[in-house]
Design a protein around this motif. Sequence first.
Motif, short mmCIF file in Angstrom:
data_model
loop_
_atom_site.label_atom_id
_atom_site.label_comp_id
_atom_site.label_asym_id
_atom_site.label_seq_id
_atom_site.Cartn_x
_atom_site.Cartn_y
_atom_site.Cartn_z
N THR A 188 2.20 5.02 0.64
CA THR A 188 2.19 5.71 1.93
C THR A 188 1.06 6.74 2.03
OG1 THR A 188 3.80 7.34 1.18
CG2 THR A 188 4.65 5.39 2.31
N GLU A 240 -5.86 6.70 5.26
CA GLU A 240 -6.60 5.74 6.08
C GLU A 240 -6.43 6.08 7.57
OE1 GLU A 240 -6.43 0.93 6.72
OE2 GLU A 240 -5.99 1.72 4.72
N GLU A 260 2.73 1.38 13.99
CA GLU A 260 3.45 2.30 13.12
C GLU A 260 4.16 3.31 14.01
OE1 GLU A 260 1.47 3.63 9.54
OE2 GLU A 260 -0.17 2.30 10.06
N MET A 272 0.85 -1.17 0.00
CA MET A 272 0.00 0.00 0.00
C MET A 272 0.90 1.24 0.00
SD MET A 272 -2.76 1.21 2.94
CE MET A 272 -3.65 -0.31 2.87
N LYS A 325 -1.89 6.59 0.63
CA LYS A 325 -3.12 5.83 0.84
C LYS A 325 -3.23 5.41 2.31
CE LYS A 325 -5.70 2.07 -1.29
NZ LYS A 325 -6.51 2.80 -2.25
N ARG A 326 -2.14 4.92 2.87
CA ARG A 326 -2.14 4.50 4.27
C ARG A 326 -2.32 5.71 5.19
NH1 ARG A 326 -4.04 2.19 8.17
NH2 ARG A 326 -2.71 1.94 9.98
#
Length: 155
Positions: free
Chosen positions: A3, A9, A38, A1, A5-6
Amino acid sequence: MNTRKRTREIAMELLYQNTMNERDVKETIADYFETSEETTMDQVDLVYLETVLAGVEEKKEELDALIEKYLVGWKIQRLSRINLSILRLATYELLHMEDIPPKVSITEAVDLGKKYSEESAAPFINGVLDKISKHNEEPAPQEDESSSVSDTLSE
């Protein structure tokens, strides 16, 4: 995925959390990194995260009014908090983040709806955001120069 996009989210998750308990944006982000697996984030993505969280908080009334304007047969209070968080995030991007193409904001919001909400959420989110995007593209009304010249001449 990728970064972004994450990060988008994560932004949606934190916006959702803030609908439950209103907190300072920096506090919310700090708590996220303390409790999450994370532990780091690219500086560009961190700036994006801080920008959208603070921006949504600051512009919440404007965003909600625009979202509600395009809810056909719905009131904003009836939306699930997750769908409202997704719509606020994407609407903020559409209105205030010129470096993000509208299609990207809409597609990402639809993807978030598919992942985090009920089956019917994706087309619903798409429909609302498409209307908001078209609203945002409408040119501002311009004053008719001929009428102001004639008004000036008649004075």
